[in-house]
Design an enzyme around this catalytic site. Structure first.
Site, short mmCIF file in Angstrom:
data_model
loop_
_atom_site.label_atom_id
_atom_site.label_comp_id
_atom_site.label_asym_id
_atom_site.label_seq_id
_atom_site.Cartn_x
_atom_site.Cartn_y
_atom_site.Cartn_z
N HIS A 21 0.71 -1.38 0.08
CA HIS A 21 -0.02 -0.04 -0.13
C HIS A 21 0.71 1.26 0.13
CE1 HIS A 21 -2.87 2.96 2.07
NE2 HIS A 21 -3.71 2.74 1.27
N HIS A 62 -1.07 10.77 -2.80
CA HIS A 62 -2.17 10.76 -2.33
C HIS A 62 -2.98 11.77 -1.92
CE1 HIS A 62 -5.10 9.61 1.04
NE2 HIS A 62 -5.26 8.74 0.31
#
Length: 296
Positions: A21, A62
């Protein structure tokens, strides 16, 4: 070969996929340092996020703002790639660390030819450039389109000249979670006919999403279930025993160790048991070397 190598007749058929991740290194998330370390550990699936810079460059990042993880400030979309390329992710001491720089999506896509990217499109502007890059490099089998917005995901997938894997947005996923127990899974399958998997947390607020019943309903509908973000080895084992198809983690070593215990590591298929044993030894050695250089 499509993106999900654990489907028939893929080299990982019947095995669980392990996703790093954001590179599974929270101190330098979404950087080449994190990605190189994950690949050295044996990962062949990287979960990433992309956003569009002011100049149109697709950047692996992100947050909307640069403030949390970089030595810069402001919104990413307001900066050009020239400005973004000078920033560093992580503690101030990494100011000179080239591996802690932001990454262009195209550079990551072309860094390895056997690494698969689970790409969360964070803004609408990213759609056209993402499609262009994948088409140019004919990387359709190495990317999965993800977005909380079902409409954005569909708009992206429809632009490709070849099929590309995708995961359901949150609206479609919520229908499976809340209406599935009412016996409507078959009807819901039509809504998710153009996706390959659901990528979900173990829980959403007070609601436990990943249950044996949820997995059965998804599997009957032909959908894999990938769970994020799991860092506890006990929880990893529990979910694997339950029958999930993939796990995403921020703790690369922990998930690799759990997968190794289950003879599921490294993440690429090997032709023979001897090859598998040799690959596992190489992964351990590579991980040790990666830990010596720029580790957390």
């Amino acid at each position: 070969m499509r993106y999900l190598l654990n489907t028939e007749p893929g080299p990982l058929q019947g095995r669980v996929l392990a996703f790093a991740h954001r590179g599974a290194d929270p101190t330098r998330e979404n950087t080449m340092g994190a990605f190189r370390r994950a690949v050295a550990l044996g990962y062949r699936y990287l979960e990433i996020d992309v956003r569009t810079a002011a100049c149109g460059t697709l950047v692996v990042f992100h947050d909307e703002s640069l403030d949390r993880v970089t030595d810069g400030t402001g919104k990413l979309r307001e900066k050009t790639w020239d400005e973004l390329s000078r920033l560093r992710v992580g503690p101030a001491g990494r100011a000179g660390d080239a591996d802690a720089r932001l990454v262009r999506f195209e550079d990551l896509l072309t860094a390895w030819d056997d690494v698969h990217l689970n790409v969360d499109l964070k803004d609408a502007e990213s759609v056209a450039e993402f499609v262009r890059i994948v088409e140019e490099h004919q990387a359709h089998d190495r990317v999965l389109v993800a977005s909380f917005h079902d409409a954005r995901r569909r708009r992206t997938v429809q632009r490709f000249t070849r099929p590309v894997a995708s995961s359901a947005g949150w609206a479609s996923t919520a229908l499976f979670v809340f209406l599935g127990p009412l016996g409507l899974t078959r009807a819901l399958a039509g809504r998710a006919a153009d996706v390959d998997c659901l990528q979900v947390p173990v829980k959403q607020g007070p609601v436990r999403v990943v249950t044996p019943g949820f997995l059965r309903r998804c599997h009957r509908a032909g959908l894999q279930v990938h769970v994020w973000v799991v860092d506890d080895p006990v929880e990893m084992h529990r979910l694997l025993d339950m029958g999930v198809d993939g796990l995403m983690t921020d703790d690369a070593e922990a998930l690799a160790a759990v997968m190794r215990e289950r003879s599921l590591w490294p993440q690429r298929g090997a032709e023979t048991p001897e090859d598998a044993a040799e690959d596992a030894e190489d992964a351990v050695e590579d991980a040790g070397e990666a830990g010596d250089v720029g580790g957390p």
